[in-house]
Design a protein around this motif. Structure first.
Motif, PDB file in Angstrom:
ATOM      1  N   ILE A 197       0.842  -1.208   0.000  1.00  0.00           N
ATOM      2  CA  ILE A 197       0.000   0.000   0.000  1.00  0.00           C
ATOM      3  C   ILE A 197       0.872   1.252   0.000  1.00  0.00           C
ATOM      4  O   ILE A 197       0.519   2.258  -0.571  1.00  0.00           O
ATOM      5  N   GLN A 198       2.019   1.195   0.662  1.00  0.00           N
ATOM      6  CA  GLN A 198       2.994   2.295   0.815  1.00  0.00           C
ATOM      7  C   GLN A 198       2.508   3.409   1.730  1.00  0.00           C
ATOM      8  O   GLN A 198       3.218   3.849   2.602  1.00  0.00           O
ATOM      9  N   SER A 199       1.258   3.888   1.489  1.00  0.00           N
ATOM     10  CA  SER A 199       0.697   4.898   2.387  1.00  0.00           C
ATOM     11  C   SER A 199      -0.819   4.778   2.350  1.00  0.00           C
ATOM     12  O   SER A 199      -1.376   4.344   1.336  1.00  0.00           O
ATOM     13  N   GLY A 200      -1.479   5.187   3.447  1.00  0.00           N
ATOM     14  CA  GLY A 200      -2.938   5.163   3.471  1.00  0.00           C
ATOM     15  C   GLY A 200      -3.540   6.492   3.041  1.00  0.00           C
ATOM     16  O   GLY A 200      -4.756   6.644   3.014  1.00  0.00           O
ATOM     17  N   SER A 201      -2.679   7.452   2.714  1.00  0.00           N
ATOM     18  CA  SER A 201      -3.160   8.783   2.350  1.00  0.00           C
ATOM     19  C   SER A 201      -3.170   8.962   0.831  1.00  0.00           C
ATOM     20  O   SER A 201      -2.133   8.821   0.173  1.00  0.00           O
ATOM     21  N   THR A 202      -4.323   9.282   0.291  1.00  0.00           N
ATOM     22  CA  THR A 202      -4.438   9.461  -1.163  1.00  0.00           C
ATOM     23  C   THR A 202      -3.529  10.584  -1.655  1.00  0.00           C
ATOM     24  O   THR A 202      -2.949  10.499  -2.738  1.00  0.00           O
ATOM     25  N   ARG A 203      -3.354  11.620  -0.830  1.00  0.00           N
ATOM     26  CA  ARG A 203      -2.445  12.702  -1.238  1.00  0.00           C
ATOM     27  C   ARG A 203      -1.011  12.175  -1.382  1.00  0.00           C
ATOM     28  O   ARG A 203      -0.330  12.442  -2.366  1.00  0.00           O
ATOM     29  N   MET A 204      -0.571  11.385  -0.404  1.00  0.00           N
ATOM     30  CA  MET A 204       0.780  10.799  -0.476  1.00  0.00           C
ATOM     31  C   MET A 204       0.896   9.872  -1.689  1.00  0.00           C
ATOM     32  O   MET A 204       1.899   9.877  -2.398  1.00  0.00           O
ATOM     33  N   LEU A 205      -0.144   9.048  -1.893  1.00  0.00           N
ATOM     34  CA  LEU A 205      -0.099   8.088  -3.008  1.00  0.00           C
ATOM     35  C   LEU A 205       0.056   8.822  -4.335  1.00  0.00           C
ATOM     36  O   LEU A 205       0.772   8.369  -5.230  1.00  0.00           O
ATOM     37  N   GLY A 206      -0.621   9.989  -4.432  1.00  0.00           N
ATOM     38  CA  GLY A 206      -0.484  10.808  -5.645  1.00  0.00           C
ATOM     39  C   GLY A 206       0.952  11.276  -5.822  1.00  0.00           C
ATOM     40  O   GLY A 206       1.545  11.133  -6.899  1.00  0.00           O
ATOM     41  N   MET A 207       1.524  11.815  -4.754  1.00  0.00           N
ATOM     42  CA  MET A 207       2.911  12.296  -4.855  1.00  0.00           C
ATOM     43  C   MET A 207       3.884  11.152  -5.115  1.00  0.00           C
ATOM     44  O   MET A 207       4.916  11.328  -5.760  1.00  0.00           O
ATOM     45  N   MET A 208       3.543   9.976  -4.592  1.00  0.00           N
ATOM     46  CA  MET A 208       4.410   8.805  -4.820  1.00  0.00           C
ATOM     47  C   MET A 208       4.264   8.254  -6.238  1.00  0.00           C
ATOM     48  O   MET A 208       4.968   7.335  -6.615  1.00  0.00           O
ATOM     49  N   LYS A 209       3.286   8.758  -6.975  1.00  0.00           N
ATOM     50  CA  LYS A 209       2.972   8.275  -8.330  1.00  0.00           C
ATOM     51  C   LYS A 209       2.602   6.791  -8.316  1.00  0.00           C
ATOM     52  O   LYS A 209       3.051   6.011  -9.167  1.00  0.00           O
TER      53      LYS A 209
END
Ligand code: 5AD
Ligand code: SF4
Length: 443
Positions: free
Chosen positions: A267-279
């Motif tokens: 999952i890497q992160s539970g935050s959609t904002r983080m997931l966006g930045m993580m591409k």
């Protein structure tokens, strides 16, 4: 007969590297080298390295210092660096670490014989060319380390996802799939040799695209073919990317008893904002929809994950979203890391690494202790249940006990009696810790 030279290979990093080391051992065997587990007896020492986090590279640097001392005592000793660190740092490594003789990236192992000749003639040798099509499909890996029960089969190489934090697309190059016939053949041969479990490996197995009789063959179809090699051969695979884990794949897993009921879904992160930045190209909702599909299609399936704490600009709210996602999924197991900036990745170029070290550490600690709690909770639910366990080896604590795994990939320790590694054993679970289940034989 010419006396064989001895090669010692030390592997760092992921399962893919373990598999690559077996390919390297096989290439060396054609060149009058045999593998040794005794470093002092070695004529050639190869470190198969990892670049995924800075501490992985530091471990290799420390090891190189130790090897430097060894080389002073044995001037004829050849030292080579393989894998991701070789690819990332290239000839810079020859300047920085003067006792290295040989640098070979992940796509250059076929050149090892020529490169070793070059070293023997007194030169340094380097091959860090990445390839668009090398899959080492025809090379029969030497199963060096393992138990003789479980083995890795590499089914694809490279990665083109370019997650913002990740060095892999730069060190392992373009994504390419190995042809399915050679994969099935390898699985069959492993079974005939007594192996009872294979793990199909790739950076993103869901995007496997092979070809059979001129027609495309995707990952679910490959998985079915490997599963039909023999019902007594267990199949695992890693790693899946949440963006393309399809219902079709889940249905194939559900339909075959011997495809293990355990999915690693980072999952890497539970935050959609983080997931966006993580591409990562999915949102938290998308990920949770995939988890719901797993629960619906494969009841009782274990889910494991990877989590990064403290990615660029991560706030306390983002972190709390990771915590709540962990609780929502109830992971059986997780690999958890502090974000480590890797040179030249998208994140390194675009975002400051601005979460202070102590904040990263504290968040990681919180994630780890929550996972302990979740793993223990998941294991406690197993008490009283019966599982078919594939015995993998003798327990470290007692030769009267065996250890093995359930289909859900949980480690179980149980009485040996007349069983041996490679046997399937029915075990009733009696007790547990967060890491291990204990059971009794169920006859
Ligand atoms: N820092 C920390 N963890 C990382 N991973 C990949 N790159 C980094 C990085 N730069 C983690 C991810 C991945 C796992 C193999 O390693 O969680 O899934
Ligand atoms: Fe494996 Fe990635 Fe480490 Fe390379 S950088 S060895 S692909 S984990």
């Amino acid at each position: 007969m010419e006396l064989k030279k001895k090669a010692y290979i030390e592997t760092y990093g992921c399962q893919m590297n373990i598999s690559d080391s077996e390919i390297v051992a096989s290439i060396l065997e054609t060149q009058n080298y045999e593998s040794t587990t005794d470093i002092k007896a070695a004529d050639l020492i190869l470190l198969n390295t990892c670049s995924i986090r800075d501490n992985a590279e530091q471990r290799v640097r420390n090891r190189l210092n130790e090897l430097h001392a060894l080389k002073r005592k044995h001037p004829g000793l050849v030292i080579g660096l393989l894998g991701c660190m070789a690819e990332r740092l290239k000839d810079k490594l020859l300047e920085e670490e003067r006792h290295i003789d040989l640098i070979v990236g992940p796509d250059g192992y076929r050149q090892l014989p020529q490169l070793l000749e070059q070293v023997e003639s007194g030169q340094k040798a380097i091959n860090v060319l990445l390839s668009a099509d090398e899959t080492y499909a025809d090379i029969n890996p030497v199963r060096t380390g393992g138990s003789g029960v479980t083995a890795f089969i590499s089914i694809m190489r490279g990665c083109e996802n370019f997650c913002a934090y990740c060095v892999v697309p730069y060190t392992r190059g373009k994504e390419r799939s190995r042809n399915p016939q050679t994969i099935i053949k390898e699985a069959r041969e492993l079974f005939d040799q007594g192996f009872r479990e294979v793990t199909l490996l790739g950076q993103n197995v869901n995007s496997y695209h092979g070809e059979e009789n001129g027609l495309p063959l995707d990952f679910p179809a490959l998985l079915e073919q490997v599963a039909s090699v023999n019902p007594l051969l267990r199949i695992r695979f890693a790693t899946s990317h949440p963006k393309d884990i399809s219902d079709t794949l889940l249905e194939v897993i559900a339909a075959h008893e011997n495809i293990c009921k355990s999915i690693h879904l980072p999952i890497q992160s539970g935050s959609t904002r983080m997931l966006g930045m993580m591409k990562r190209s999915y949102t938290r909702d998308w990920y949770m929809d995939r988890i719901a599909a797993i629960r619906r299609i494969i009841p009782g399936c274990a889910v494991t994950t990877d989590i990064i704490a403290g990615f660029c600009s991560e706030t306390e709210e983002d972190h709390q979203e990771t915590i709540s996602a962990m609780r929502q999924v109830g992971y059986d197991y997780a690999y958890m890391f502090k974000y480590s900036e890797r040179p030249n990745t998208i994140a390194a170029r675009k975002y400051p690494d601005d979460v202070p070290e102590e904040v990263k550490s504290r968040r990681l600690d919180e994630i780890i202790s929550l996972q302990q709690e979740l793993s223990l909770k998941s294991n406690k639910l197993e008490i009283g249940k019966e599982y078919e366990v594939l015995a993998e080896g003798i327990s470290k604590r007692s030769d009267q006990q065996l250890f093995g795994r359930t289909s859900q990939n949980k480690v179980v320790v149980f009485p040996r009696e007349s069983y041996n590694p490679g046997d399937y054993v029915n075990v009733k679970i009696l007790s547990c810790t967060a890491a291990t289940l204990r059971g009794e034989l169920k006859k």
